[in-house]
Design a protein around this motif. Structure first.
Motif, PDB file in Angstrom:
ATOM      1  N   ILE A  40       0.792  -1.311   0.134  1.00 29.72           N
ATOM      2  CA  ILE A  40       0.133  -0.099   0.160  1.00 29.72           C
ATOM      3  C   ILE A  40       0.859   1.074   0.072  1.00 29.72           C
ATOM      4  O   ILE A  40       0.606   2.170  -0.590  1.00 29.72           O
ATOM      5  CB  ILE A  40      -0.857   0.108   1.264  1.00 29.72           C
ATOM      6  N   ARG A  41       1.985   1.195   0.886  1.00 30.12           N
ATOM      7  CA  ARG A  41       2.880   2.382   0.628  1.00 30.12           C
ATOM      8  C   ARG A  41       3.290   2.797  -0.503  1.00 30.12           C
ATOM      9  O   ARG A  41       3.159   4.018  -0.907  1.00 30.12           O
ATOM     10  CB  ARG A  41       4.021   1.835   1.703  1.00 30.12           C
ATOM     11  N   PRO A  44      -0.758   3.371  -3.126  1.00 25.10           N
ATOM     12  CA  PRO A  44      -2.144   3.815  -2.286  1.00 25.10           C
ATOM     13  C   PRO A  44      -3.323   3.583  -2.908  1.00 25.10           C
ATOM     14  O   PRO A  44      -4.422   3.170  -2.259  1.00 25.10           O
ATOM     15  CB  PRO A  44      -1.727   5.201  -2.010  1.00 25.10           C
ATOM     16  N   GLY A  45      -3.604   3.624  -4.095  1.00 23.68           N
ATOM     17  CA  GLY A  45      -4.602   3.592  -5.272  1.00 23.68           C
ATOM     18  C   GLY A  45      -4.990   2.123  -4.842  1.00 23.68           C
ATOM     19  O   GLY A  45      -6.242   1.785  -5.255  1.00 23.68           O
ATOM     20  N   TYR A  47      -5.681   0.415  -2.380  1.00 20.21           N
ATOM     21  CA  TYR A  47      -6.327   0.189  -1.243  1.00 20.21           C
ATOM     22  C   TYR A  47      -7.838   0.480  -1.560  1.00 20.21           C
ATOM     23  O   TYR A  47      -7.971   1.746  -1.924  1.00 20.21           O
ATOM     24  CB  TYR A  47      -5.929   0.983  -0.028  1.00 20.21           C
ATOM     25  N   ARG A  48      -8.815  -0.142  -1.150  1.00 16.75           N
ATOM     26  CA  ARG A  48     -10.255   0.214  -1.390  1.00 16.75           C
ATOM     27  C   ARG A  48     -11.165   0.430  -0.211  1.00 16.75           C
ATOM     28  O   ARG A  48     -11.193  -0.507   0.694  1.00 16.75           O
ATOM     29  CB  ARG A  48     -11.125  -0.832  -2.327  1.00 16.75           C
ATOM     30  N   SER A  49     -11.250   1.639   0.108  1.00 18.85           N
ATOM     31  CA  SER A  49     -12.022   1.860   1.292  1.00 18.85           C
ATOM     32  C   SER A  49     -13.448   1.661   1.264  1.00 18.85           C
ATOM     33  O   SER A  49     -14.232   1.899   0.259  1.00 18.85           O
ATOM     34  CB  SER A  49     -11.916   3.533   1.582  1.00 18.85           C
ATOM     35  N   SER A  52     -15.697   4.665   0.366  1.00 21.78           N
ATOM     36  CA  SER A  52     -15.463   5.367  -0.698  1.00 21.78           C
ATOM     37  C   SER A  52     -16.857   5.745  -1.594  1.00 21.78           C
ATOM     38  O   SER A  52     -16.929   6.553  -2.727  1.00 21.78           O
ATOM     39  CB  SER A  52     -14.516   4.838  -1.845  1.00 21.78           C
TER      40      SER A  52
ATOM     41  N   GLU B 284      -4.770   9.176  -9.962  1.00 26.33           N
ATOM     42  CA  GLU B 284      -4.913   8.849  -8.608  1.00 26.33           C
ATOM     43  C   GLU B 284      -4.716   9.822  -7.450  1.00 26.33           C
ATOM     44  O   GLU B 284      -3.694  10.346  -7.539  1.00 26.33           O
ATOM     45  CB  GLU B 284      -3.779   7.372  -8.463  1.00 26.33           C
ATOM     46  N   SER B 286      -5.260   9.277  -4.092  1.00 29.74           N
ATOM     47  CA  SER B 286      -4.682   8.758  -3.103  1.00 29.74           C
ATOM     48  C   SER B 286      -3.271   8.692  -2.731  1.00 29.74           C
ATOM     49  O   SER B 286      -2.500   8.720  -3.729  1.00 29.74           O
ATOM     50  CB  SER B 286      -5.288   7.256  -2.823  1.00 29.74           C
ATOM     51  N   VAL B 288       0.009   8.154   0.610  1.00 27.51           N
ATOM     52  CA  VAL B 288       0.259   7.791   2.078  1.00 27.51           C
ATOM     53  C   VAL B 288       1.304   9.099   2.655  1.00 27.51           C
ATOM     54  O   VAL B 288       1.882   9.782   2.085  1.00 27.51           O
ATOM     55  CB  VAL B 288       0.696   6.411   2.257  1.00 27.51           C
ATOM     56  N   ASN B 317     -11.197  10.021   2.241  1.00 23.86           N
ATOM     57  CA  ASN B 317     -11.322   8.444   3.037  1.00 23.86           C
ATOM     58  C   ASN B 317     -10.057   8.344   3.448  1.00 23.86           C
ATOM     59  O   ASN B 317      -8.669   8.523   2.976  1.00 23.86           O
ATOM     60  CB  ASN B 317     -11.284   7.391   1.703  1.00 23.86           C
ATOM     61  N   ASP B 330      -9.945   2.113   9.324  1.00 21.25           N
ATOM     62  CA  ASP B 330     -10.636   2.553   8.011  1.00 21.25           C
ATOM     63  C   ASP B 330     -11.733   3.595   8.181  1.00 21.25           C
ATOM     64  O   ASP B 330     -13.016   3.182   8.916  1.00 21.25           O
ATOM     65  CB  ASP B 330     -11.113   1.619   6.760  1.00 21.25           C
ATOM     66  N   ARG B 369      -3.235   6.415   5.078  1.00 21.22           N
ATOM     67  CA  ARG B 369      -3.369   6.682   3.804  1.00 21.22           C
ATOM     68  C   ARG B 369      -4.678   7.397   3.437  1.00 21.22           C
ATOM     69  O   ARG B 369      -5.820   7.165   4.007  1.00 21.22           O
ATOM     70  CB  ARG B 369      -4.093   5.211   3.158  1.00 21.22           C
ATOM     71  N   GLU B 373     -11.613  13.171  -2.320  1.00 24.81           N
ATOM     72  CA  GLU B 373     -12.686  13.278  -3.250  1.00 24.81           C
ATOM     73  C   GLU B 373     -13.460  14.609  -3.285  1.00 24.81           C
ATOM     74  O   GLU B 373     -13.674  15.298  -2.184  1.00 24.81           O
ATOM     75  CB  GLU B 373     -13.860  12.163  -2.916  1.00 24.81           C
TER      76      GLU B 373
END
Lengths: 61, 437
Positions: A40-41, A44-45, A47-49, A52, B284, B286, B288, B317, B330, B369, B373
């Motif tokens: 993930i580091r 990052p994309g 990862y699915r929250s 969302s 993208e 997102s 960290v 998020n 999360d 992370r 949006e």
């Protein structure tokens, strides 16, 4: 009798409150996820929250 | 009702015959009764007359009441033996409806007379006062004071005697009436009975039916008490005060705890970072953050978001991820701020900042992370993310306060309901909200 029960109940409430404050309990809604990959580091994309798809407020009065 | 016994050397029982019907009469308080009522022909006899002169004869309705405690029954009241020697039914009319109660005359040759009253299963132990109470008839509710206690007026009514049986220490008659006024201070009641110019004061103390049954060793169980009686002690009255005292103690403890946890909470900032989000930019969004340490024992983590949103929103998020274990918390946060002006004047909704506490996060090395949006077309939003460790949560004190308050409020509500029912039957009913008719 009722007073004794209330004292016991109150003591339990205070004890739970003490533990809650010490352990840092919160009323916020959280989702705990285990074993998130280290990748993930770097990505990052990936990862699915679960939040969302949240319906966003676009109002105002 | 009257007192003044003539104590004989020992209790006497003397057999006599009714001059009206010849039936045998049992006299249990010889020398002290003023009138005797024949159980067979219902003649009221002058007990002081050598030949038991007939004073009155009355007809008994078909719904004749028999005493719950039979005449002649002996029992112990407040450590003294008494015999039940007389019984009468008295009736008042309120709004055209008759309400009847029963009075039992008790006799002890050394202590004199005492009375038990019963209404709908509610019992009172009654004795005649030897001193006059102090009457205060001013104010909305008149009061009387007796032995340092204040009694509130409950009801005044014309009470008629509708049935008698046994012996009485006064000239009893069926049909006689008196003005009866009751003043209450539960569990006691002061009653005045006025006949002509003569006023008699008595004090009653509420007694449970089971205690009466136990005192007179009666078979079975007493009739259930119906409704709330004028001097019936509230089952919750004393408890309610004690609960509120305990609540005050807990409230104080809550304040002390709040101060204590505020002092020991580290409330330490462990990370802050400022970012830019362009909703028009594809790709993208997102990213960290740098890693940061969460020190100390398991505690909360506050994530605060400060933005420059203005009549728009940004949604973030978040995932708080443990670098070592891979465990993540999360959550999503929306920050929106709208304002404007309309016919009601200016208005605002939401705010530019938000904070949330992530509960019970163990110590370790973490990173965030973040995935922002926003509506395409909003353009650039600047925001800052600040992370703090071990922050006091005041909402928990609010919950604890509520948890402590609910039982106290429920108990108070029950007490007030009880008092409402009590006074609804009085001359001073509580104010009714709304129209019940």
């Amino acid at each position: 009798m009722i007073r004794s029960l209330y004292l016991l109940y109150g003591a339990v409430v205070m004890a739970v409150l003490s533990v809650a404050q010490y352990q840092g309990w919160s009323l916020a809604r959280m989702n705990e996820v285990k074993n998130v990959p280290r990748s993930i580091r770097d990505n990052p994309g990936a990862y699915r929250s679960i939040y969302s798809s949240y319906h966003h407020y676009t109002g105002g009065k | 009702m009257s007192t003044g016994p003539t104590p004989p050397t020992k209790p006497q029982v003397k057999a006599l015959n009714c001059p009206g019907c010849g039936a045998a009469l049992t006299v249990r308080s010889f020398g002290n009764a003023v009138t005797i009522v024949c159980d067979s022909c219902h003649s009221i006899l002058d007990a002081k007359h050598p030949n038991l002169q007939i004073l009155q004869r009355f007809k008994v309705a078909t719904d004749e009441v028999r005493p719950l405690i039979p005449l002649g029954t002996r029992g112990k009241i407040r450590g003294t033996d008494y015999a039940v020697i007389g019984f009468q039914r008295r009736t008042i009319h309120v709004d055209g409806l008759p309400y009847s109660w029963h009075e039992y005359v008790l006799f002890n040759p050394y202590k004199g007379f005492r009375y038990l009253t019963e209404y709908n299963g509610h019992w009172n132990d009654v004795s005649i006062l030897k001193a006059l109470p102090e009457v205060h008839s001013y104010g909305i509710t008149p009061t009387v004071r007796y032995l340092g206690e204040t009694y509130r007026h409950f009801q005044t009514a014309q009470a008629g005697t509708s049935f008698v049986l046994g012996e009485f220490p006064w000239q009893v008659r069926v049909g006689e009436s008196a003005v009866v006024a009751d003043y209450v201070s539960p569990p006691r009641v002061l009653s005045s009975e006025q006949t002509g110019n003569e006023v008699t004061w008595s004090m009653g103390e509420y007694i449970a039916g089971n205690d009466v049954w136990k005192a007179f060793r009666l078979p079975g169980s007493p009739p259930d008490a119906v409704g709330v009686y004028e001097n019936q002690p509230s089952p919750m009255g004393a408890q309610t005060k004690a609960i509120w005292v305990a609540f005050a103690g807990f409230l104080l403890l809550l304040v002390v705890m709040m101060i204590g946890f505020d002092i020991i909470a580290t409330n330490k900032q462990v990370f802050t970072g400022s970012y830019r989000y362009d909703s028009n930019q594809r790709g993208e969004a997102s990213f960290v953050t740098d890693e940061f340490d969460l020190p100390g024992h398991t505690s909360n983590v506050e994530v605060k978001t400060t933005t420059d949103v203005n009549n728009r929103w940004i949604y973030l998020n978040y995932a708080l991820i443990n670098e070592d274990t891979g465990k993540a918390w999360d959550f999503g946060r929306e920050v929106s701020y709208y304002h404007g002006y309309d016919s009601d004047g200016s208005w605002t909704e939401g705010g530019q900042n938000d904070s949330v506490a992530v509960p019970s996060v163990p110590a370790g090395r973490y990173y965030l992370r973040v995935e922002p949006e926003g509506d395409p077309g909003y353009g650039v939003t600047y925001y800052t993310v600040t992370v703090k460790r071990d922050v006091p949560q005041y909402s928990l004190y609010g919950l604890a306060l509520l948890a402590l308050l609910i039982p106290a409020v429920l108990l108070t509500w029950r007490t007030l309901s009880f008092e409402h029912l009590r006074w609804a039957e009085s001359d001073h009913p509580p104010i009714k909200w709304g129209n019940d008719e």
